[in-house]
Structure formats: structure tokens, C-alpha cells
Motif scaffolding. Structure first.
Motif, short mmCIF file in Angstrom:
data_model
loop_
_atom_site.label_atom_id
_atom_site.label_comp_id
_atom_site.label_asym_id
_atom_site.label_seq_id
_atom_site.Cartn_x
_atom_site.Cartn_y
_atom_site.Cartn_z
N GLN A 1 0.83 -1.20 0.00
CA GLN A 1 0.00 0.00 0.00
C GLN A 1 0.87 1.26 0.00
N LEU A 2 1.97 1.21 0.78
CA LEU A 2 2.88 2.35 0.81
C LEU A 2 3.55 2.55 -0.54
N ASN A 3 3.96 1.44 -1.15
CA ASN A 3 4.61 1.55 -2.47
C ASN A 3 3.64 2.14 -3.50
N SER A 4 2.38 1.69 -3.45
CA SER A 4 1.38 2.21 -4.38
C SER A 4 1.15 3.71 -4.16
N ALA A 5 1.10 4.12 -2.88
CA ALA A 5 0.90 5.53 -2.56
C ALA A 5 2.07 6.38 -3.06
N ARG A 6 3.26 5.83 -2.98
CA ARG A 6 4.44 6.56 -3.44
C ARG A 6 4.43 6.73 -4.97
N VAL A 7 3.96 5.68 -5.66
CA VAL A 7 3.86 5.77 -7.13
C VAL A 7 2.86 6.85 -7.51
N LYS A 8 1.71 6.87 -6.84
CA LYS A 8 0.69 7.88 -7.12
C LYS A 8 1.20 9.28 -6.79
N LEU A 9 1.99 9.36 -5.70
CA LEU A 9 2.56 10.67 -5.35
C LEU A 9 3.53 11.15 -6.43
N ASP A 10 4.30 10.22 -6.94
CA ASP A 10 5.25 10.60 -7.99
C ASP A 10 4.52 11.14 -9.22
N ARG A 11 3.42 10.46 -9.59
CA ARG A 11 2.65 10.90 -10.75
C ARG A 11 1.99 12.26 -10.49
N ALA A 12 1.41 12.39 -9.28
CA ALA A 12 0.74 13.65 -8.95
C ALA A 12 1.73 14.81 -8.90
N LYS A 13 2.93 14.53 -8.41
CA LYS A 13 3.96 15.57 -8.33
C LYS A 13 4.36 16.03 -9.73
N LYS A 14 4.58 15.02 -10.62
CA LYS A 14 4.96 15.38 -11.99
C LYS A 14 3.84 16.18 -12.69
N ASN A 15 2.60 15.78 -12.46
CA ASN A 15 1.46 16.48 -13.06
C ASN A 15 1.36 17.91 -12.53
N TRP A 16 1.58 18.07 -11.26
CA TRP A 16 1.53 19.41 -10.66
C TRP A 16 2.66 20.30 -11.18
N GLU A 17 3.87 19.71 -11.30
CA GLU A 17 4.99 20.47 -11.84
C GLU A 17 4.73 20.87 -13.31
N ARG A 18 4.13 19.97 -14.07
CA ARG A 18 3.82 20.26 -15.47
C ARG A 18 2.75 21.36 -15.56
N THR A 19 1.79 21.31 -14.68
CA THR A 19 0.75 22.34 -14.65
C THR A 19 1.35 23.71 -14.36
N GLN A 20 2.27 23.72 -13.41
CA GLN A 20 2.90 24.99 -13.05
C GLN A 20 3.73 25.55 -14.22
N ARG A 21 4.41 24.66 -14.96
CA ARG A 21 5.22 25.13 -16.08
C ARG A 21 4.33 25.72 -17.19
N VAL A 22 3.24 25.00 -17.49
CA VAL A 22 2.32 25.46 -18.55
C VAL A 22 1.73 26.81 -18.19
#
Length: 357
Positions: free
Chosen positions: A112-133
Motif C-alpha cells: 500500500q505504501l509503495n502504491s501511494a508513493r507511485v501515485k505521489l510521484d505521478r501527482a507531483k509530476k502532473n503538478w509540476e507540469r501544470t505549473q510550467r504550462v
């Protein structure tokens, strides 16, 4: 008349001379060939007390039975202790099963922790991409899109924190996953104690010897720690002779000795001195008390005696002896032919008197 006086005078002189000779012999013999009749055979008296309580179901000995070390003497009802062993085994199995289930839960929490970390990584990248755009083109994304991206990122952070807390909580609750686990250790100790109790339902002889003070029968309830019989050990036997202080003047370890036992009249056995006591207890005192001085009545005070341990040369003789048996001992401390010969004659004569004592 004169001849009678002369004869009486001679007899008186002879008596005085003989008395002096006897007194001189007694003084010399007490120093160089000391003897004593205050001698006893001592040994160990072992109390046979069960380590566990229960009803006696089997008795393999009787009063005055000769036993060997390790022989079975009594058996206590084993059924309750066999049940306790079975229960302890079941308890250990349950603990292991619970530990296995806990390990499965631990694996699930880790996943469950590993899955949460994967989702966090995706959410972080999406947020960073949103900020750049939005930085490059403010009108490219709506405020709603920006809020959803940020919210997903923050939610992912919370999920990771929750998964970590869940994992740490399960690790703490589970503890070590090997034999060091407290529940496993407790279950193992319980099983060992149950097996120990079961083993001690069989009471065996701790030494070679003879059963004494025996009054036990099948059906008797034996309580742990309470003696049910005594064993007089014939494995550890010693002979203690109590000599007066003036007897110790020349007496030393390894001096040859002669000894005769009342239980074996007519025989004089070779022996030797093995140890001499350094002191004896003369009064009862407590720490801090003033010393007690005892007054001695009479002109000649009683001499203090000290224990001297005597060992027989022939070890087979010990098998004849019984605890408390009395004996007579003489020790040859010097090389005087006359004194040693007279002492040997005295102990030989004493052995013969044992027949009519």
C-alpha cells in the motif's frame, strides 16, 4: 616386724614407680600416639522432595531399599502435566500462526505504501507540469484544472504519510518476526516449563544409597518442596574423630592411623589423617553482642576437642559402615617403636573388647 615394714615400703615404692610410668606413658601417648573413642561415621542425608505436586501413582522402593543413582523411586500422576504440555504446544502454534498473519498484513501495508508513493510521484509530476504550462501561458489552463492538479498532489502526499504510519504501526504491533518476538519467547518458555514439570513427575535417586524415613504409598498426595522420604548416601562417607587439644601437638595430615569399628568387632583397619579442623564453635553470639565468658568449675577444666577426619586405605570397608556407627582411632605421629607398638596393642585389644561391649 621389720620385714613386713620393708615389704610394705617396697610395695609402696613399686606402686609409685608404676604410677609414674603409667602417667608418663599416658602423657607421651597423648602427644605421640593420640587415641579417642569419640569417633563416628558420617555421611550425607538427602531429602527426597518432588519438584511438582500431585498424587503418587507408582512406588518402586520400600524402607531400607538399596538404590543406585538415577533409579526411579516414585512417579507422580503425569496426566495433568501431559495436558499442560499439549496446551503449551497449541499456544505456540497459535502464536506462530498469528505472527504469520501479521507478516501477511505487513506485506499488504508495504504494498500500500509503495502504491501511494507511485501515485505521489505521478501527482507531483502532473503538478509540476501544470505549473510550467501556466507560467509559460497563463490562459492555457483554467483555474479548475490548476486546483485539481494541486489537490491531487496534496492528497497523494497525505496518502503516503498515512501508508507510512500504518506500516510503522503494524511493525510495532508485530515486533520481531523471529524467535526474539516477545509472544514467541513467552510461548516457548511456557512449553519448556510444561516439559520440565512433566519430566519431574518421575522422582529418581540423586545418589547411591539406602531409603530411610519412608511412609509413602500409591494415592498419597505429594506437595512440591515437601520431603516424602530420605536417602542416606553411601557415595560420600567420612569418619570424624574428636581429639583433645593436647592430642593435636604432633598430629598432622597424612599421619598413619589404626581404626576399629563396633559394627565390625575384632578388626583393625589401616587409615590416615586427611584433615584437621582449625576451629570449633564454643558459644552462640550475634554481631554486636559482647563476648560471653563461661566460668569453669573444678580444678582441672575439660579439654576442648577438635574434629579430625580419618580416611580408610581399603575403600571396600566403607560399604560395611552405617551412618552414626562408632569407632576407636589411634594415630601414629612419630617413629617411636615402643610407643607405636604399645598403641597398636592397645587398639588391637580395644577391637577384641568390642565383642563383649
Amino acid at each position: 616386724m621389720k620385714s613386713k615394714k620393708a615389704s610394705a615400703k617396697k610395695i609402696s615404692i613399686l606402686v609409685i614407680v608404676l604410677t609414674f610410668i603409667i602417667m608418663l606413658f599416658n602423657v607421651l601417648s597423648s602427644r605421640f600416639t593420640p587415641s579417642t573413642n569419640q569417633t563416628r561415621v558420617h555421611g550425607l542425608n538427602l531429602s527426597l522432595a518432588p519438584m511438582v505436586s500431585g498424587y503418587i501413582t507408582r512406588v518402586d522402593v520400600s524402607l531400607h531399599s538399596q538404590v543406585k543413582e538415577g533409579d526411579t523411586l516414585f512417579i507422580i500422576d503425569r496426566k495433568p502435566y501431559e495436558i499442560a504440555v499439549t496446551q503449551a504446544e497449541i499456544n505456540l502454534e497459535n502464536v506462530i500462526q498469528n505472527l504469520t498473519a501479521g507478516l501477511s498484513g505487513l506485506k499488504a501495508a508495504t504494498a500500500q505504501l509503495n502504491s501511494a508513493r507511485v501515485k505521489l510521484d505521478r501527482a507531483k509530476k502532473n503538478w509540476e507540469r501544470t505549473q510550467r504550462v501556466m507560467a509559460q501561458n497563463e490562459g492555457a489552463l483554467s483555474e479548475a484544472d490548476r486546483d485539481r492538479s494541486e489537490s491531487s498532489y496534496l492528497t497523494a502526499i497525505e496518502h503516503v504519510a498515512t501508508a507510512k504510519a500504518n506500516l510503522e504501526g503494524q511493525k510495532t504491533a508485530l515486533g520481531p518476526t523471529d524467535a526474539k518476538n516477545p509472544l514467541v519467547k513467552a510461548a516457548i518458555n511456557q512449553l519448556e516449563k510444561a516439559n520440565w514439570d512433566l519430566e519431574h513427575t518421575v522422582i529418581t535417586a540423586p545418589s547411591d544409597g539406602v531409603i530411610e524415613s519412608f511412609n509413602v504409598e500409591t494415592g498419597y498426595f505429594a506437595s512440591a518442596g515437601h520431603a516424602i522420604a530420605s536417602l542416606i548416601s553411601n557415595k560420600t562417607i567420612w569418619i570424624q574423630a574428636n581429639f583433645t587439644e593436647n592430642n593435636l601437638t604432633h598430629l598432622k595430615v597424612n599421619d598413619e592411623a589404626g581404626i576399629t569399628f563396633d559394627i565390625d568387632a575384632g578388626e583393625v583397619y589401616k587409615a590416615k589423617v586427611t584433615s584437621i579442623a582449625y576451629g570449633v564453635k564454643t558459644q552462640n553470639t550475634n554481631a554486636g553482642d559482647l563476648p560471653t565468658v563461661r566460668s569453669q568449675q573444678g580444678w582441672l577444666r575439660e579439654q576442648q576437642r577438635f574434629p579430625v577426619i580419618i580416611a580408610l586405605e581399603d575403600q571396600v570397608v566403607y560399604k560395611k559402615l552405617r551412618q552414626g556407627s562408632q569407632a576407636n582411632v589411634v594415630v601414629y605421629t612419630g617413629d617411636s617403636f615402643v610407643l607405636n607398638t604399645l598403641a597398636k596393642f592397645k587398639i588391637w585389644l580395644t577391637s577384641k573388647f568390642s565383642y563383649v561391649r
